[in-house]
Design a protein around this motif. Structure first.
Motif, PDB file in Angstrom:
ATOM      1  N   UNK A   1       0.839  -1.204   0.000  1.00 55.99           N
ATOM      2  CA  UNK A   1       0.000   0.000   0.000  1.00 55.99           C
ATOM      3  C   UNK A   1       0.869   1.247   0.000  1.00 55.99           C
ATOM      4  N   UNK A   2       1.848   1.300   0.894  1.00 63.24           N
ATOM      5  CA  UNK A   2       2.701   2.486   0.982  1.00 63.24           C
ATOM      6  C   UNK A   2       3.538   2.667  -0.282  1.00 63.24           C
ATOM      7  N   UNK A   3       3.980   1.552  -0.857  1.00 60.93           N
ATOM      8  CA  UNK A   3       4.774   1.639  -2.074  1.00 60.93           C
ATOM      9  C   UNK A   3       3.948   2.202  -3.233  1.00 60.93           C
ATOM     10  N   UNK A   4       2.714   1.729  -3.373  1.00 64.51           N
ATOM     11  CA  UNK A   4       1.859   2.201  -4.461  1.00 64.51           C
ATOM     12  C   UNK A   4       1.413   3.653  -4.249  1.00 64.51           C
ATOM     13  N   UNK A   5       1.244   4.061  -2.999  1.00 62.83           N
ATOM     14  CA  UNK A   5       0.928   5.466  -2.724  1.00 62.83           C
ATOM     15  C   UNK A   5       2.073   6.352  -3.200  1.00 62.83           C
ATOM     16  N   UNK A   6       3.312   5.911  -2.930  1.00 61.57           N
ATOM     17  CA  UNK A   6       4.471   6.707  -3.335  1.00 61.57           C
ATOM     18  C   UNK A   6       4.679   6.755  -4.831  1.00 61.57           C
ATOM     19  N   UNK A   7       4.256   5.685  -5.544  1.00 61.53           N
ATOM     20  CA  UNK A   7       4.513   5.630  -6.983  1.00 61.53           C
ATOM     21  C   UNK A   7       3.330   6.048  -7.839  1.00 61.53           C
TER      22      UNK A   7
ATOM     23  N   UNK B   1      15.050  -2.281   7.745  1.00 59.78           N
ATOM     24  CA  UNK B   1      15.070  -2.724   6.344  1.00 59.78           C
ATOM     25  C   UNK B   1      14.236  -3.982   6.144  1.00 59.78           C
ATOM     26  N   UNK B   2      14.136  -4.805   7.206  1.00 60.09           N
ATOM     27  CA  UNK B   2      13.367  -6.055   7.102  1.00 60.09           C
ATOM     28  C   UNK B   2      11.907  -5.886   7.490  1.00 60.09           C
ATOM     29  N   UNK B   3      11.534  -4.693   7.975  1.00 60.09           N
ATOM     30  CA  UNK B   3      10.161  -4.450   8.413  1.00 60.09           C
ATOM     31  C   UNK B   3       9.224  -4.438   7.207  1.00 60.09           C
ATOM     32  N   UNK B   4       8.212  -5.322   7.229  1.00 58.37           N
ATOM     33  CA  UNK B   4       7.296  -5.442   6.086  1.00 58.37           C
ATOM     34  C   UNK B   4       6.506  -4.161   5.835  1.00 58.37           C
ATOM     35  N   UNK B   5       6.202  -3.417   6.884  1.00 53.43           N
ATOM     36  CA  UNK B   5       5.403  -2.199   6.721  1.00 53.43           C
ATOM     37  C   UNK B   5       6.165  -1.131   5.953  1.00 53.43           C
ATOM     38  N   UNK B   6       7.494  -1.134   6.058  1.00 55.26           N
ATOM     39  CA  UNK B   6       8.309  -0.099   5.423  1.00 55.26           C
ATOM     40  C   UNK B   6       8.811  -0.489   4.046  1.00 55.26           C
ATOM     41  N   UNK B   7       8.430  -1.698   3.580  1.00 53.09           N
ATOM     42  CA  UNK B   7       8.927  -2.136   2.279  1.00 53.09           C
ATOM     43  C   UNK B   7       8.258  -1.356   1.158  1.00 53.09           C
TER      44      UNK B   7
ATOM     45  N   UNK C   1      -6.402   2.143   0.164  1.00 55.07           N
ATOM     46  CA  UNK C   1      -5.444   1.067  -0.077  1.00 55.07           C
ATOM     47  C   UNK C   1      -5.540  -0.041   0.954  1.00 55.07           C
ATOM     48  N   UNK C   2      -5.708   0.331   2.235  1.00 55.06           N
ATOM     49  CA  UNK C   2      -5.816  -0.675   3.292  1.00 55.06           C
ATOM     50  C   UNK C   2      -7.074  -1.520   3.120  1.00 55.06           C
TER      51      UNK C   2
END
Length: 283
Positions: free
Chosen positions: A118-124, A277-283, A139-140
């Motif tokens: 969700x966060x990745x698609x918001x940014x792109x 870096x391994x946190x799924x929420x920040x990927x 998105x959620x």
């Protein structure tokens, strides 16, 4: 199973008063594997209460967890129908509670592992007219629906399925926003045209990193030693009113050199960075 239409099975709500407080079994996708006697042992032989760990899942692990999810829903549906015939059975009620807990644990695991989509698609994405909070909400909700409707037997990756669902949700939200703007047109006002979305996005990202970092520290997911935690707390105090201590001050208190304190600090920060870096929420 490729090419077959997906069929979601919905359990009919019982009219029995004894089952009024029971959670209605969630829908599941019909597949012959669910009815095989060996399936439960195959999917839950190594089950633990945590629901299977943390972090990202590779495609094979993800498929395995989705099969678990649908088996839980399938088994809950069977137990629910049995409870209609024997509503006072404590054995059925205990089993129903156990499989309900398993279902929610697996579902939450899958959601957490894919929040980064969700966060990745918001940014792109290029839906500039949408508010970031609205995009996050849309998105959620799309991610939750995707988790509930994904068919793991069709051979597709969940990320492909979920990304399409999230982008469609953004598109629908953008269309609704455009229609609303057309219906509620106003005269041009220069002060209204200046957007602070970039600043708010930076603030949101900063707050998200702070929240995830606090969670890592509280759970000690980075596996910091007691000395590393002490150095970080002195160098970067959580209390904003408390002054930062210098490497020299900490070294004197710990009876070690300034350079040794610096090494401990760098080691602790490297562990935290690896966990972030391994946190799924920040990927």
């Amino acid at each position: 199973m490729k090419g077959r239409p997906m069929r979601r099975i919905v359990t009919k709500k019982s009219n029995r008063a004894a089952l009024a407080s029971w959670m209605l079994p969630p829908p599941y996708i019909r597949n012959p594997e669910l009815a095989r006697p060996s399936t439960e042992k195959k999917l839950f032989a190594d089950w633990d209460v945590s629901g299977a760990g943390k972090g990202r899942l590779d495609p094979s692990e993800e498929t395995f967890h989705f099969k678990r999810l649908h088996f839980c829903a399938y088994h809950l549906s069977r137990l629910y129908r049995r409870a209609e015939r024997s509503p006072r059975s404590k054995r059925i009620h205990r089993a129903y509670c156990m499989w309900t807990q398993r279902y929610h644990a697996i579902r939450e695991r899958l959601i957490e592992a894919n929040l980064g989509l969700v966060y990745d698609l918001i940014g792109r994405s290029r839906f500039g007219n949408l508010d970031r909070d609205e995009m996050s909400s849309e998105g959620m909700m799309a991610l939750l629906r995707a988790v509930d409707t994904f068919d793991p037997w069709r051979g597709f990756r969940f990320s492909t399925y979920a990304c399409n669902a999230i982008l469609r949700a953004f598109s629908r939200a953008a269309m609704r926003d455009s229609k609303r703007r057309n219906l509620m047109s106003v005269s041009f006002e220069p002060s209204f045209e200046k957007s602070d979305s970039l600043d708010r996005r930076r603030d949101d990202d900063r707050n998200l990193y702070r929240e995830r970092l606090r969670r890592i520290l509280d759970a000690n997911d980075a596996e910091l030693t007691q000395v590393e935690r002490l150095v970080l707390e002195r160098r970067f105090p959580s209390d904003e009113e408390r002054p930062r201590e210098t490497l020299d001050d900490i070294g004197r208190e710990m009876n070690v050199s300034k350079e040794r304190v610096r090494q401990i600090q760098l080691s602790a920060l490297a562990k935290l960075r690896k966990s972030l870096d391994a946190d799924a929420v920040l990927q």
